[in-house]
Design a protein around this motif. Structure first.
Motif, PDB file in Angstrom:
ATOM      1  N   ALA A 137     -39.351 -49.814  83.602  1.00 45.96           N
ATOM      2  CA  ALA A 137     -40.471 -50.756  83.538  1.00 45.96           C
ATOM      3  C   ALA A 137     -41.529 -50.298  82.530  1.00 45.96           C
ATOM      4  O   ALA A 137     -42.050 -51.103  81.756  1.00 45.96           O
ATOM      5  CB  ALA A 137     -41.090 -50.920  84.921  1.00 45.96           C
ATOM      6  N   GLU A 155     -42.305 -52.480  79.190  1.00 48.32           N
ATOM      7  CA  GLU A 155     -43.676 -52.959  79.035  1.00 48.32           C
ATOM      8  C   GLU A 155     -44.277 -52.475  77.727  1.00 48.32           C
ATOM      9  O   GLU A 155     -44.966 -53.233  77.020  1.00 48.32           O
ATOM     10  CB  GLU A 155     -44.513 -52.484  80.222  1.00 48.32           C
ATOM     11  N   PHE A 170     -44.890 -55.458  83.322  1.00 48.29           N
ATOM     12  CA  PHE A 170     -43.469 -55.582  83.667  1.00 48.29           C
ATOM     13  C   PHE A 170     -43.131 -54.573  84.748  1.00 48.29           C
ATOM     14  O   PHE A 170     -43.481 -53.390  84.651  1.00 48.29           O
ATOM     15  CB  PHE A 170     -42.605 -55.341  82.420  1.00 48.29           C
ATOM     16  N   ILE A 228     -42.490 -60.049  86.019  1.00 49.52           N
ATOM     17  CA  ILE A 228     -43.390 -59.999  84.871  1.00 49.52           C
ATOM     18  C   ILE A 228     -44.595 -60.889  85.090  1.00 49.52           C
ATOM     19  O   ILE A 228     -44.510 -61.939  85.747  1.00 49.52           O
ATOM     20  CB  ILE A 228     -42.651 -60.415  83.578  1.00 49.52           C
ATOM     21  N   ILE A 286     -38.127 -59.622  75.560  1.00 46.32           N
ATOM     22  CA  ILE A 286     -37.803 -58.724  76.685  1.00 46.32           C
ATOM     23  C   ILE A 286     -36.363 -58.240  76.562  1.00 46.32           C
ATOM     24  O   ILE A 286     -36.064 -57.057  76.743  1.00 46.32           O
ATOM     25  CB  ILE A 286     -38.016 -59.456  78.024  1.00 46.32           C
TER      26      ILE A 286
END
Length: 560
Positions: free
Chosen positions: A380, A384, A397, A421, A444
């Motif tokens: 994550a 992010e 995220f 998200i 993403i």
């Protein structure tokens, strides 16, 4: 890495030879020119399905050859050695994969010149190339694919294998238990019947071949009086009937003819026969007297034999078998009863196995879940960081990993994995399918693919227009990201964005030529001045202006 690709008579390609280098190679060209044709061709070499429609019109076959430099690829060399597919003259430095597709749809594959099944191409392809297609990002919307992304990032294959192993053992023992339980009542009824039948036959205790002996003795005892009388009468006629016995008659003839054979030698053989007959009659008489003397008429034994013989006949009729088969039938019932009794112990054992494997599965699933949870935090943070660089600077995220023992066990564990998200401050995070746009999903997805490549042993990464929905400053970040990725492995990217195209270490240009009768696709490696013109076309369209060329030159220099 991929060093050369040769294509003949595939789709709109007549002949095409492409050399690839290390780093980031970008592929650009006109819409519909066939920018993805090289990727489609490479897919054939990696075991993708072949169809007759792939063969260029008017030709009997299409052919694709891919050459890879494998000097530093240990896994590939080990795989080739394990399948006896190494090239003797290349010292394992080069790999050649060839695929031929006929106009009838049949195909043949070769690895280093040796015929190979498609399954081998697929296995080998997984060690050589990782292809991300135009729709790869859409798979991120599915929970199953999100879990796979997390597992690849966590790199805990041993834990996954352990969970799968215990799951399969649990599932197998559970199926066996259910099958036994399904017929438990029928087996119980059958066991009770068999127990009664076996007990009855055990009490009768017929031994092997006993019925044949009983039958023979029963016949003898039933006719014992007649046998005695006839034996005595026959003995009398043969031996004791004074002048009328058979022995006397033969002896008399033998005496007469013995004297006459001196007058006629032809009587000699007859005398010999009579002499043998005399001996045989005498022996038969002795045996008849012995038989008669030893023949007993025993009413008690007759009653015993009669009773056992009748009981054997009754049991045979009762069990619907021939009396001669009663012993074997008894033994088969004993075996079947023992098997049914053993099923009960197997049932208990299976119940224990089911619980044992379930406990082991749960323990392994918890360990896997813990590993996923730890990896989810790291994933994550990295995702992010990347998406914030791609014009999503306010996005947060997270990766949720929820262990749930209430869901049915599966080979993948008991985790529910969800990518969450929030693209704007103050907005509660939700799943990707409910929040992100197509362009945001592409960013993403690209971030995840780049992250997943870190530590990846696959030497070649191919991106087929994965930058769809991205433009402007974000495209520049994507270009830098791909170029950075090209520093550690070979990257080939089909793109329509000038910012991404400018980031390449080399640029391939695809163009389509038609003479109203046939169409051909060509691909060339652009020189620096040609790259500037192509980037200008991507920036400003077909009409090249001095400002567009200046912008293209500046864009290209920004990556140098």
């Amino acid at each position: 890495m991929l060093v050369h690709l040769s294509i003949k008579n595939l789709a709109i390609v007549k002949t095409l030879d492409i050399d690839f280098r290390q780093g980031l190679s970008v592929v650009t060209g006109e819409t519909g020119a066939g920018k993805s044709i090289a990727i489609d061709a490479l897919g054939l070499c990696l075991g993708e399905r072949a169809e007759a429609s792939m063969v260029r019109a008017g030709n009997n076959k299409a052919e694709v050859c891919a050459t890879f430099d494998i000097k530093s690829l240990k896994q590939v060399n080990e795989w080739l050695a394990g399948h006896d597919l190494c090239q003797d003259d290349e010292a394992n430095s080069e790999l050649l994969i060839r695929r031929v597709v006929s106009s009838e749809g049949r195909s043949k594959a070769y690895i280093n010149g040796s015929p190979a099944p498609l399954q081998q191409l697929k296995e080998l392809g997984l060690l050589l190339v990782n292809i991300h297609g135009q729709h790869a990002h859409q798979l991120l919307l599915k929970a199953e694919n999100q879990r796979q992304v997390l597992d690849r990032f966590a790199d805990h294959q041993a834990m996954q294998d352990e969970v799968k192993q215990f799951y399969q053992k649990w599932l197998e023992s559970k199926k066996q238990l259910e099958q036994l339980q399904l017929g438990q009542q029928q087996r119980s009824d059958r066991r009770n019947l068999l127990a009664y039948q076996v007990q009855e036959l055990d009490e009768f205790a017929l031994i092997e071949d006993e019925f044949t002996s009983l039958e023979s003795e029963h016949k003898k005892l039933s006719h014992s009086q007649t046998l005695l009388e006839q034996a005595q009468q026959s003995f009398y006629r043969l031996y004791e009937a004074d002048e009328h016995s058979a022995l006397t008659a033969v002896q008399s003839s033998l005496d007469s003819l013995s004297e006459l054979q001196h007058h006629d030698p032809d009587l000699g053989p007859i005398v010999g026969i009579l002499n043998e007959a005399l001996i045989n009659i005498d022996e038969a008489s002795v045996q008849l007297r012995h038989y008669a003397d030893n023949l007993e008429i025993d009413p008690m034994r007759m009653n015993q034999v009669e009773q056992r013989y009748s009981q054997a006949m009754d049991l045979a009729r009762k069990h619907n078998v021939n009396p001669e088969q009663l012993y074997q039938y008894h033994q088969s019932l004993v075996v079947e009863l023992a098997q049914l009794n053993s099923d009960d112990s197997v049932l208990d054992s299976l119940q224990q196995d089911v619980q044992k494997y379930l406990d082991s599965y749960l323990q392994s699933a918890r360990k896997l879940s813990k590993s996923r949870y730890l990896a989810s935090k790291k994933l994550a943070v990295q995702v992010e960081s990347y998406i914030q660089q791609m014009n999503m600077d306010k996005a947060t995220f997270t990766v949720d990993v929820n262990f749930d023992e209430s869901i049915p066990p599966s080979a993948m564990g008991l985790d529910k994995v969800a990518f969450m998200i929030s693209t704007n401050p103050g907005i509660q995070a939700d799943t990707l399918d409910k929040v992100v746009s197509g362009g945001e999903l592409s960013r993403i997805g690209l971030a995840i693919q780049v992250i997943s490549t870190n530590g990846n042993q696959i030497p070649t990464m191919i991106f087929d227009e994965v930058d769809t929905g991205i433009s402007g400053p974000t495209a520049s970040v994507v270009g830098k990201l791909l170029r950075k990725l090209g520093a550690s492995c070979q990257v080939i990217c089909v793109t329509h964005l000038p910012q991404v195209a400018a980031s390449g270490h080399q640029q391939m240009f695809v163009t389509k030529f038609t003479d109203d009768k046939t169409t051909e696709t060509h691909m060339i490696c652009l020189k620096e001045n040609e790259r500037i013109e192509e980037l200008a076309r991507l920036l400003a369209g077909d009409v090249l202006t001095s400002s567009a060329i200046a912008n293209a030159e500046e864009l290209l220099n920004s990556y140098q």
